[in-house]
Motif scaffolding. Structure first.
Motif, PDB file in Angstrom:
ATOM      1  N   UNK A  41      21.458 -90.415  30.019  1.00  0.00           N
ATOM      2  CA  UNK A  41      22.729 -91.128  29.904  1.00  0.00           C
ATOM      3  C   UNK A  41      23.392 -90.836  28.553  1.00  0.00           C
ATOM      4  N   UNK A  42      22.577 -90.856  27.496  1.00  0.00           N
ATOM      5  CA  UNK A  42      23.142 -90.673  26.158  1.00  0.00           C
ATOM      6  C   UNK A  42      23.622 -89.235  25.940  1.00  0.00           C
ATOM      7  N   UNK A  43      22.897 -88.274  26.507  1.00  0.00           N
ATOM      8  CA  UNK A  43      23.325 -86.883  26.358  1.00  0.00           C
ATOM      9  C   UNK A  43      24.684 -86.645  27.008  1.00  0.00           C
ATOM     10  N   UNK A  44      24.881 -87.249  28.179  1.00  0.00           N
ATOM     11  CA  UNK A  44      26.179 -87.132  28.847  1.00  0.00           C
ATOM     12  C   UNK A  44      27.276 -87.743  27.983  1.00  0.00           C
ATOM     13  N   UNK A  62      25.321 -78.783  28.832  1.00  0.00           N
ATOM     14  CA  UNK A  62      26.615 -78.573  28.187  1.00  0.00           C
ATOM     15  C   UNK A  62      26.685 -78.952  26.706  1.00  0.00           C
ATOM     16  N   UNK A  63      25.552 -79.295  26.073  1.00  0.00           N
ATOM     17  CA  UNK A  63      25.603 -79.598  24.642  1.00  0.00           C
ATOM     18  C   UNK A  63      25.790 -78.303  23.852  1.00  0.00           C
ATOM     19  N   UNK A  64      24.989 -77.287  24.141  1.00  0.00           N
ATOM     20  CA  UNK A  64      25.126 -76.023  23.425  1.00  0.00           C
ATOM     21  C   UNK A  64      26.519 -75.418  23.594  1.00  0.00           C
ATOM     22  N   UNK A  65      27.052 -75.330  24.822  1.00  0.00           N
ATOM     23  CA  UNK A  65      28.389 -74.748  24.958  1.00  0.00           C
ATOM     24  C   UNK A  65      29.486 -75.563  24.273  1.00  0.00           C
ATOM     25  N   UNK A  66      29.206 -76.843  24.000  1.00  0.00           N
ATOM     26  CA  UNK A  66      30.232 -77.706  23.406  1.00  0.00           C
ATOM     27  C   UNK A  66      30.277 -77.607  21.878  1.00  0.00           C
ATOM     28  N   UNK A  67      29.242 -77.044  21.261  1.00  0.00           N
ATOM     29  CA  UNK A  67      29.226 -76.931  19.802  1.00  0.00           C
ATOM     30  C   UNK A  67      29.486 -75.483  19.399  1.00  0.00           C
ATOM     31  N   UNK A  68      29.914 -75.302  18.157  1.00  0.00           N
ATOM     32  CA  UNK A  68      30.294 -73.985  17.660  1.00  0.00           C
ATOM     33  C   UNK A  68      29.161 -73.296  16.933  1.00  0.00           C
ATOM     34  N   UNK A  69      28.301 -74.106  16.300  1.00  0.00           N
ATOM     35  CA  UNK A  69      27.284 -73.562  15.409  1.00  0.00           C
ATOM     36  C   UNK A  69      26.001 -74.376  15.528  1.00  0.00           C
ATOM     37  N   UNK A 123      31.478 -65.817  25.519  1.00  0.00           N
ATOM     38  CA  UNK A 123      31.663 -64.464  26.040  1.00  0.00           C
ATOM     39  C   UNK A 123      32.911 -64.456  26.907  1.00  0.00           C
ATOM     40  N   UNK A 124      33.283 -63.284  27.366  1.00  0.00           N
ATOM     41  CA  UNK A 124      34.477 -63.180  28.212  1.00  0.00           C
ATOM     42  C   UNK A 124      34.302 -63.927  29.525  1.00  0.00           C
ATOM     43  N   UNK A 125      33.059 -64.036  29.993  1.00  0.00           N
ATOM     44  CA  UNK A 125      32.805 -64.671  31.291  1.00  0.00           C
ATOM     45  C   UNK A 125      32.308 -66.111  31.176  1.00  0.00           C
ATOM     46  N   UNK A 126      32.195 -66.638  29.934  1.00  0.00           N
ATOM     47  CA  UNK A 126      31.631 -67.978  29.769  1.00  0.00           C
ATOM     48  C   UNK A 126      32.493 -68.792  28.808  1.00  0.00           C
ATOM     49  N   UNK A 127      32.870 -69.993  29.217  1.00  0.00           N
ATOM     50  CA  UNK A 127      33.710 -70.860  28.378  1.00  0.00           C
ATOM     51  C   UNK A 127      32.830 -71.700  27.449  1.00  0.00           C
ATOM     52  N   UNK A 128      32.164 -71.036  26.521  1.00  0.00           N
ATOM     53  CA  UNK A 128      31.320 -71.707  25.543  1.00  0.00           C
ATOM     54  C   UNK A 128      31.937 -71.562  24.158  1.00  0.00           C
ATOM     55  N   UNK A 129      31.712 -72.552  23.308  1.00  0.00           N
ATOM     56  CA  UNK A 129      32.215 -72.485  21.934  1.00  0.00           C
ATOM     57  C   UNK A 129      31.172 -71.924  20.976  1.00  0.00           C
ATOM     58  N   UNK A 148      11.584 -81.493  28.084  1.00  0.00           N
ATOM     59  CA  UNK A 148      12.647 -81.861  29.021  1.00  0.00           C
ATOM     60  C   UNK A 148      13.922 -82.227  28.260  1.00  0.00           C
ATOM     61  N   UNK A 149      13.763 -82.956  27.146  1.00  0.00           N
ATOM     62  CA  UNK A 149      14.927 -83.316  26.342  1.00  0.00           C
ATOM     63  C   UNK A 149      15.557 -82.066  25.729  1.00  0.00           C
ATOM     64  N   UNK A 150      14.732 -81.170  25.199  1.00  0.00           N
ATOM     65  CA  UNK A 150      15.271 -79.939  24.618  1.00  0.00           C
ATOM     66  C   UNK A 150      15.975 -79.103  25.681  1.00  0.00           C
ATOM     67  N   UNK A 151      15.370 -78.988  26.863  1.00  0.00           N
ATOM     68  CA  UNK A 151      15.997 -78.236  27.948  1.00  0.00           C
ATOM     69  C   UNK A 151      17.343 -78.846  28.321  1.00  0.00           C
ATOM     70  N   UNK A 152      17.402 -80.182  28.330  1.00  0.00           N
ATOM     71  CA  UNK A 152      18.666 -80.856  28.660  1.00  0.00           C
ATOM     72  C   UNK A 152      19.729 -80.587  27.596  1.00  0.00           C
ATOM     73  N   UNK A 153      19.318 -80.559  26.330  1.00  0.00           N
ATOM     74  CA  UNK A 153      20.265 -80.263  25.249  1.00  0.00           C
ATOM     75  C   UNK A 153      20.834 -78.858  25.424  1.00  0.00           C
TER      76      UNK A 153
END
Length: 496
Positions: free
Chosen positions: A276-279, A314-321, A369-375, A305-310
Motif C-alpha cells: 500500500x505504501x509503495x503505491x 514503478x518506483x525505479x522508472x519514477x526516479x531520475x537517479x 530509452x526510446x521504447x520505455x517511459x522511464x526517468x 520481495x520488498x526490493x523486487x517491488x521497489x
C-alpha cells in the motif's frame, strides 16, 4: 682518494635517482627500485607526501573537481530522519552481558541473542548492515544503556537528514528537510536546514550505531575492515509518516532537486502495508512537477520481495537517479534476477566488471530509452575502495567531477580532515580490472595521476575512480550519504 671518488660517485648517482623520483613520478616504482638496488645503495626510498600515489591522486582530483555550469539552488530532502547513538559495538554488547557465539544473520532482530549473532556475523565480514528490532521494550532498554554509556555520541541520523546536512555545508544552497524530527535532532541540525512545522514531533527516533575498528577482535571474530551495524525500533520512519508532508511542502519550496530515502525502513511493516505504501510513494512522486530530478538513496535491506517491488512497481522508472553500495547492488540483482545473481556475496573487494554489468543491466532494463517511459538515467555506486557513476548518455554533465568529489569526501569525512591527508589514507583499489564480465570488456590499468577512468557501453557512460581509504577512521556512519550528496552537488542534469 679512490675511496673518496667511489663515495662521491655513489652520492652523485643517489642524487640523480632522487631527481628521477621528483621529475618522473609516473615511472613504475619497480623500475626505480631496480635502478636503486643496482647501485647497491641500500633500501629504495619511498616517495612521501605529494609524490606518493595517494598524494598524486588527491592532487589530480583537486584539478578535476570543477563546478557544474548549472548549479542547484534549492534541494528538498526526505523522509527518514533520526538521532544516531554511536558507540563501540563490542563494548555495548559486553555491557549487556552478551558474549560472542556463532555468527548468524537475522532479517529481523527479536532478542538480544539475535542482536549478538547478527553483529558478529557482519563484524567478521567487515560489512555494514541495518536491521529492525521488533521488540519495543527490549529495544528501549538497550537504547537507554547505549545512550548513557561512557563515550556514546549523538549525531544527526537517517539518510535524508544526513544528506540534508551535507548539502547544508554549501552556504548558497537552500535545503528543505522533511522527516520525523524531535527536539534533539532539531538541535543537532545545521542552521541552513529548513524544517516545516508539520515535520516536528515531541519524541525523537533513536538508531543505535554499533561501530568496530579494522582488526578489532571479539572471541573468534576479527573485523577485516572498520564498519558499523545499525538497528532500531523505528515506526515513524518505517511507515514513512512524513511522505505526504514532504510532497505537500514542495509546492511552496520550489526545489530544483528532490532527494528521497527511507524505503528500506518499511521492512518492519506487514506485506500489505508495504504494498500500500509503495503505491502511495509512486503516486506522491508523480505529483512532483516534471523536470525536477528525483534521486532515490537506497540502504541495507533483507526483504527480497520488498526490493523486487521497489524495482518493478514503478518506483525505479519514477526516479531520475539512484545511490547505493555493494550490498544493495548485489541484493537488488538477486531480488530482480539480474546479472551475477547466483553470487551469494562479494568475496572481498567487489569485482569492477561484475559491478559494471549490474549497473548496465539496471539502466538497460529499467532506465530511460526510446521504447520505455522511464526517468532513470543515473546510478552512483560506492564501495570502500572505489566508486562508479553510470549515466545514460545525453542526460547528465560534469560526472567526472562528481565521481571524484564523492570519492574525495569519503576520504576527508572518514579521517575528519578538511582536505586529503596523504599520510592518513591508502590506495587499495584494484590496480588492474576488466570493465565487464558478461561481454568482452576492456582491461584498465590504474594511474594515480589520471584517477578517473571513463568507458562506454551501448549508450551508457561509466566513470570510475578509486577511493583513498582512511587508515584510522574517526567515524564511518553516514559516509554513503555524504558521498551521494557530494556527487549530486557537482552533477548537472540536462533539462528535458
Amino acid at each position: 682518494m679512490a675511496l673518496w671518488r667511489g663515495s662521491a660517485c655513489a652520492g652523485f648517482l643517489a642524487l640523480a635517482v632522487g631527481c628521477v623520483f621528483l621529475l618522473e613520478p609516473e615511472l613504475p616504482s619497480s623500475a626505480l627500485r631496480s635502478l636503486w638496488s643496482s647501485l647497491r645503495l641500500g633500501p629504495a626510498p619511498v616517495p612521501a607526501g605529494p609524490l606518493s600515489p595517494e598524494g598524486r591522486l588527491a592532487a589530480a582530483w583537486d584539478a578535476l573537481i570543477v563546478q557544474p555550469a548549472r548549479r542547484w539552488r534549492r534541494v528538498a530532502v526526505g523522509v527518514n530522519a533520526c538521532v544516531d547513538v554511536v558507540i563501540s559495538g563490542v563494548k555495548l554488547l559486553q555491557a549487556l552481558g552478551l558474549s560472542p557465539g556463532s555468527g548468524r544473520d537475522h532479517a529481523v532482530l527479536h532478542s538480544r541473542s539475535d542482536l549478538e549473532e547478527a553483529f558478529v556475523y557482519f563484524m567478521g565480514k567487515g560489512a555494514a548492515a541495518e536491521r529492525f528490532f521488533s521488540d519495543k521494550e527490549t529495544f528501549s532498554d538497550i537504547a537507554q544503556t547505549a545512550s548513557k554509556f561512557p563515550g556514546a555520541q549523538h549525531y544527526v541520523g537517517g539518510n535524508a537528514a544526513l544528506i540534508g546536512q551535507r548539502f547544508a555545508t554549501n552556504a548558497d544552497l537552500k535545503v528543505l528537510l522533511c522527516g520525523p524530527i524531535g527536539p534533539k535532532l532539531h538541535e543537532l541540525l545545521d542552521d541552513n536546514v529548513f524544517v516545516p512545522p508539520e515535520s516536528l514531533q515531541e519524541v525523537d527516533e533513536f538508531h543505535l550505531i554499533l561501530e568496530y575498528a579494522a582488526g578489532e577482535e571479539w572471541g573468534p571474530f576479527k573485523a577485516p575492515h572498520a564498519n558499523r551495524f545499525i538497528f532500531s525500533h523505528d515506526l515513524s520512519n518505517g511507515a514513512m509518516n512524513m511522505l505526504e508532508v514532504f510532497v505537500s511542502s514542495l509546492e511552496e519550496f520550489q526545489p530544483d532537486l528532490v532527494v528521497l530515502s527511507g524505503l528500506h525502513m518499511m521492512e518492519g511493516q506487514s506485506k500489505e502495508l508495504q504494498r500500500k505504501r509503495l503505491l502511495e510513494v509512486v503516486t506522491s512522486i508523480s505529483d512532483i512537477p516534471t523536470g525536477i530530478p528525483i534521486h532515490l538513496e537506497l540502504a541495507s535491506m533483507t526483504n527480497r520481495e520488498l526490493m523486487s517491488s521497489i524495482v518493478h512497481q514503478q518506483v525505479f522508472p519514477a526516479v531520475t537517479s539512484l545511490g547505493l553500495n555493494e550490498q544493495e547492488l548485489l541484493f537488488l540483482s538477486q531480488s530482480a534476477s539480474g546479472p551475477h545473481a547466483s553470487l551469494s556475496s562479494w568475496d572481498g573487494v567487489p569485482d569492477v566488471g561484475m559491478v559494471s554489468d549490474i549497473l548496465f543491466w539496471i539502466l538497460k532494463e529499467h532506465g530511460r530509452s526510446k521504447s520505455r517511459s522511464s526517468d532513470l538515467t543515473r546510478i552512483h555506486f560506492h564501495t570502500l575502495v572505489y566508486h562508479i557513476l553510470a549515466t545514460v548518455d545525453g542526460h547528465w554533465a560534469n560526472q567526472l567531477a562528481a565521481v571524484a568529489a564523492g570519492a574525495r569526501v569519503a576520504g576527508t569525512q572518514a579521517c575528519a580532515t578538511e582536505t586529503i591527508d596523504a599520510s592518513r589514507v591508502s590506495l587499495r583499489a584494484p590496480q588492474e580490472f576488466m570493465t565487464s564480465h558478461s561481454e568482452s570488456g576492456s582491461r584498465i590499468v590504474l594511474n594515480p595521476n589520471k584517477p578517473v577512468v571513463e568507458w562506454h557501453r551501448e549508450g551508457v557512460t561509466f566513470h570510475f575512480t578509486p577511493v583513498l581509504v582512511c587508515k584510522d577512521p574517526i567515524r564511518t556512519v553516514g559516509l554513503g550519504d555524504a558521498i551521494s550528496a557530494e556527487g549530486l552537488f557537482y552533477s548537472e542534469a540536462h533539462p528535458d
